[in-house]
Design a protein around this motif. Structure first.
Motif, PDB file in Angstrom:
ATOM      1  N   ASN A   8      -7.733 -12.489   3.336  1.00 46.91           N
ATOM      2  CA  ASN A   8      -6.483 -12.091   2.687  1.00 46.91           C
ATOM      3  C   ASN A   8      -6.532 -12.245   1.174  1.00 46.91           C
ATOM      4  OD1 ASN A   8      -4.946 -11.266   4.920  1.00 46.91           O
ATOM      5  ND2 ASN A   8      -4.587 -13.390   5.474  1.00 46.91           N
ATOM      6  N   ASP A   9      -7.266 -13.235   0.693  1.00 49.68           N
ATOM      7  CA  ASP A   9      -7.313 -13.454  -0.750  1.00 49.68           C
ATOM      8  C   ASP A   9      -8.412 -12.662  -1.440  1.00 49.68           C
ATOM      9  OD1 ASP A   9      -5.169 -15.132  -0.720  1.00 49.68           O
ATOM     10  OD2 ASP A   9      -6.344 -16.965  -0.601  1.00 49.68           O
ATOM     11  N   ILE A  10      -9.491 -12.392  -0.772  1.00 50.31           N
ATOM     12  CA  ILE A  10     -10.636 -11.754  -1.410  1.00 50.31           C
ATOM     13  C   ILE A  10     -10.759 -10.284  -1.026  1.00 50.31           C
ATOM     14  CG2 ILE A  10     -13.143 -11.864  -1.731  1.00 50.31           C
ATOM     15  CD1 ILE A  10     -11.574 -14.283  -2.835  1.00 50.31           C
ATOM     16  N   GLN A  11     -10.649  -9.997   0.249  1.00 52.04           N
ATOM     17  CA  GLN A  11     -10.871  -8.639   0.727  1.00 52.04           C
ATOM     18  C   GLN A  11      -9.560  -7.847   0.663  1.00 52.04           C
ATOM     19  OE1 GLN A  11     -13.998  -7.942   1.431  1.00 52.04           O
ATOM     20  NE2 GLN A  11     -14.517 -10.075   1.128  1.00 52.04           N
ATOM     21  N   SER A  12      -9.557  -6.777  -0.115  1.00 51.51           N
ATOM     22  CA  SER A  12      -8.364  -5.932  -0.168  1.00 51.51           C
ATOM     23  C   SER A  12      -8.750  -4.533  -0.625  1.00 51.51           C
ATOM     24  CB  SER A  12      -7.322  -6.521  -1.124  1.00 51.51           C
ATOM     25  OG  SER A  12      -7.762  -6.418  -2.454  1.00 51.51           O
ATOM     26  N   LEU A  13      -8.029  -3.572  -0.137  1.00 50.17           N
ATOM     27  CA  LEU A  13      -8.265  -2.193  -0.569  1.00 50.17           C
ATOM     28  C   LEU A  13      -8.003  -2.038  -2.055  1.00 50.17           C
ATOM     29  CD1 LEU A  13      -6.660  -0.222   2.379  1.00 50.17           C
ATOM     30  CD2 LEU A  13      -9.071  -0.339   1.787  1.00 50.17           C
ATOM     31  N   PHE A  14      -6.999  -2.744  -2.547  1.00 54.86           N
ATOM     32  CA  PHE A  14      -6.665  -2.683  -3.969  1.00 54.86           C
ATOM     33  C   PHE A  14      -7.828  -3.199  -4.809  1.00 54.86           C
ATOM     34  CE2 PHE A  14      -4.387  -4.441  -7.735  1.00 54.86           C
ATOM     35  CZ  PHE A  14      -3.903  -3.238  -8.217  1.00 54.86           C
ATOM     36  N   ALA A  56       4.638 -11.108  -3.902  1.00 53.52           N
ATOM     37  CA  ALA A  56       4.306 -10.713  -2.527  1.00 53.52           C
ATOM     38  C   ALA A  56       4.857  -9.327  -2.201  1.00 53.52           C
ATOM     39  CB  ALA A  56       4.844 -11.745  -1.540  1.00 53.52           C
ATOM     40  N   ILE A  57       6.071  -9.042  -2.635  1.00 49.89           N
ATOM     41  CA  ILE A  57       6.644  -7.708  -2.398  1.00 49.89           C
ATOM     42  C   ILE A  57       5.784  -6.646  -3.048  1.00 49.89           C
ATOM     43  CG2 ILE A  57       8.599  -6.208  -2.942  1.00 49.89           C
ATOM     44  CD1 ILE A  57      10.387  -8.739  -2.618  1.00 49.89           C
ATOM     45  N   PHE A  58       5.410  -6.881  -4.308  1.00 55.82           N
ATOM     46  CA  PHE A  58       4.558  -5.924  -5.019  1.00 55.82           C
ATOM     47  C   PHE A  58       3.209  -5.795  -4.319  1.00 55.82           C
ATOM     48  CE2 PHE A  58       1.068  -5.414  -8.061  1.00 55.82           C
ATOM     49  CZ  PHE A  58       1.334  -4.127  -8.499  1.00 55.82           C
ATOM     50  N   TRP A  59       2.585  -6.942  -4.009  1.00 59.71           N
ATOM     51  CA  TRP A  59       1.246  -6.935  -3.436  1.00 59.71           C
ATOM     52  C   TRP A  59       1.219  -6.214  -2.096  1.00 59.71           C
ATOM     53  CZ3 TRP A  59      -3.393  -7.127  -5.015  1.00 59.71           C
ATOM     54  CH2 TRP A  59      -4.434  -7.374  -4.141  1.00 59.71           C
ATOM     55  N   TYR A  60       2.152  -6.504  -1.212  1.00 58.36           N
ATOM     56  CA  TYR A  60       2.141  -5.850   0.091  1.00 58.36           C
ATOM     57  C   TYR A  60       2.524  -4.379  -0.024  1.00 58.36           C
ATOM     58  CZ  TYR A  60       1.168 -10.289   2.190  1.00 58.36           C
ATOM     59  OH  TYR A  60       0.552 -11.463   2.524  1.00 58.36           O
ATOM     60  N   GLY A  61       3.339  -4.038  -0.997  1.00 61.98           N
ATOM     61  CA  GLY A  61       3.643  -2.627  -1.240  1.00 61.98           C
ATOM     62  C   GLY A  61       2.411  -1.862  -1.679  1.00 61.98           C
TER      63      GLY A  61
END
Length: 154
Positions: A43-49, A121-126
Motif C-alpha cells: 500500500n505504501d510503495i506499490q501504486s499505479l500513481f 486519503a481522499i485525494f490519494w484514493y481518488g
C-alpha cells in the motif's frame, strides 16, 4: 496497616476522547505477520500513481531505466523508514497514531493532523481510483481491439 485498594480505572470517559478504536491493544492481540507487513509494503510503495510518475520520468526527462529503477528503490527505502518511525510507538504500546499525536499536539490539537490525513486519503484514493479505472479501460480496449473508445458492453 491495611492497604486500601485504589480503583485506577477511568470513571467518566469523554466519548470524544476515547472509544474502542483508540484503546490500546493488549500484547496478545497484536498479531502482525507476513501478510500484514506485505500489505503495508504494497500500500505504501506499490501504486499505479507511483509507476505512472516513474514512466513520466522516462518520457519527460529522458532518464534511463536504471536511474528510474534506482529512484523507485530509494523512494521505497525512504518511505519504509518513515513508516517504521511513525509506527514504532504504536507497535510498542499498542496505540494508534491519533493517540500518539496527542503527546505532541495536545488532546484537541491532534484533531488537526487527523483532518489533514483524511484530506490526503481522499485525494490519494481518488487518484488511485482514476489511474486504476484508466488502466482497466486501456486493458479492455486492447483486448477488444477498440483503440479509441470504451467497450460497448461497459
Amino acid at each position: 496497616m491495611e492497604s486500601e485498594k485504589i480503583d485506577l480505572r477511568i470513571q467518566h470517559m469523554d466519548p470524544s476522547l476515547y472509544n474502542s478504536d483508540l484503546a490500546p491493544l493488549p500484547p496478545a492481540q497484536r498479531k502482525w505477520g507476513w501478510f500484514e507487513i506485505f500489505n503495508v509494503w504494497s500500500n505504501d510503495i506499490q501504486s499505479l500513481f507511483g509507476y505512472t510518475l516513474a514512466a513520466t520520468l522516462f518520457i519527460s526527462y529522458g532518464l534511463n531505466g536504471w536511474t528510474v529503477f534506482a529512484g523507485i528503490i530509494l523512494a521505497g527505502i525512504i518511505v519504509n523508514v518513515l513508516v517504521n518511525l511513525t509506527g514504532k510507538p504504536g507497535v510498542k504500546y499498542g496505540i494508534p497514531y491519533p493517540v500518539i499525536a496527542r503527546a505532541s499536539m495536545g488532546v484537541r490539537g491532534a484533531n488537526f493532523p487527523a483532518l489533514i490525513r483524511g484530506i490526503v486519503a481522499i485525494f490519494w484514493y481518488g487518484v488511485q481510483t482514476y489511474f486504476a479505472s484508466t488502466a482497466l479501460a486501456l486493458l479492455f480496449n486492447a483486448l477488444l481491439d477498440n483503440p479509441g473508445g470504451a467497450p460497448s458492453w461497459a
